[in-house]
Design a protein around this motif. Structure first.
Motif, mmCIF file in Angstrom:
data_model
loop_
_atom_site.group_PDB
_atom_site.id
_atom_site.type_symbol
_atom_site.label_atom_id
_atom_site.label_comp_id
_atom_site.label_asym_id
_atom_site.label_seq_id
_atom_site.Cartn_x
_atom_site.Cartn_y
_atom_site.Cartn_z
ATOM 1 N N LEU A 189 0.823 -1.207 0.000
ATOM 2 C CA LEU A 189 0.000 0.000 0.000
ATOM 3 C C LEU A 189 0.860 1.261 0.000
ATOM 4 O O LEU A 189 0.536 2.236 -0.682
ATOM 5 N N ALA A 190 1.956 1.250 0.737
ATOM 6 C CA ALA A 190 2.850 2.412 0.757
ATOM 7 C C ALA A 190 3.426 2.665 -0.642
ATOM 8 O O ALA A 190 3.509 3.813 -1.097
ATOM 9 N N GLY A 191 3.817 1.620 -1.325
ATOM 10 C CA GLY A 191 4.342 1.761 -2.681
ATOM 11 C C GLY A 191 3.291 2.261 -3.654
ATOM 12 O O GLY A 191 3.572 3.106 -4.512
ATOM 13 N N LEU A 192 2.067 1.761 -3.528
ATOM 14 C CA LEU A 192 0.988 2.213 -4.400
ATOM 15 C C LEU A 192 0.595 3.663 -4.114
ATOM 16 O O LEU A 192 0.313 4.427 -5.037
ATOM 17 N N ARG A 193 0.602 4.056 -2.838
ATOM 18 C CA ARG A 193 0.324 5.462 -2.502
ATOM 19 C C ARG A 193 1.382 6.370 -3.125
ATOM 20 O O ARG A 193 1.066 7.426 -3.681
ATOM 21 N N SER A 194 2.630 5.966 -3.036
ATOM 22 C CA SER A 194 3.710 6.758 -3.618
ATOM 23 C C SER A 194 3.532 6.868 -5.129
ATOM 24 O O SER A 194 3.703 7.948 -5.702
ATOM 25 N N PHE A 195 3.173 5.772 -5.780
ATOM 26 C CA PHE A 195 2.934 5.777 -7.223
ATOM 27 C C PHE A 195 1.816 6.747 -7.585
ATOM 28 O O PHE A 195 1.957 7.565 -8.499
ATOM 29 N N VAL A 196 0.705 6.682 -6.863
ATOM 30 C CA VAL A 196 -0.433 7.556 -7.156
ATOM 31 C C VAL A 196 -0.050 9.016 -6.965
ATOM 32 O O VAL A 196 -0.372 9.862 -7.797
#
Length: 100
Positions: free
Chosen positions: A48-55
């Motif tokens: 989730l942290a990686g996906l938040r950063s991507f978004v």
């Protein structure tokens, strides 16, 4: 009016909803930040942290990008490209209406 940045909790809801619409369940990942020792899958919090950063860093610049078409300007340019802006989330897409 300026928009404020979404919170982590708001992004988590959006990310989970988008992935669920594609049939991806993040709850299948191991909880926490530690990867699964057998499969190497990342922990749910890490994913989730990686996906938040991507978004936060990628989606806004990509959404704002405009292709330039030689010879076209303004509205004609956007109209010519509108057909390519919404690819299907799953491939191949099937048009049920035209099959009959």
């Amino acid at each position: 009016m300026t928009l404020s940045q979404p919170t982590d909790a708001e992004l988590d809801v959006m990310i989970r909803a988008r992935l669920a619409s594609l049939g991806i369940d993040l709850d299948q990942l191991p909880p926490g930040t530690q990867p699964d020792p057998e499969t190497g899958s990342p922990g749910r919090d890490t994913a989730l942290a990686g996906l938040r950063s991507f978004v936060r860093t990628t989606v806004v610049p990509l959404a704002a990008y405009q292709f330039a078409v030689p010879g076209l300007d303004g509205d004609e340019d956007r109209a010519a490209l509108a057909q390519q802006l919404s690819p299907p989330s799953l491939y191949p897409s099937i048009d049920i209406k035209r099959q009959s």
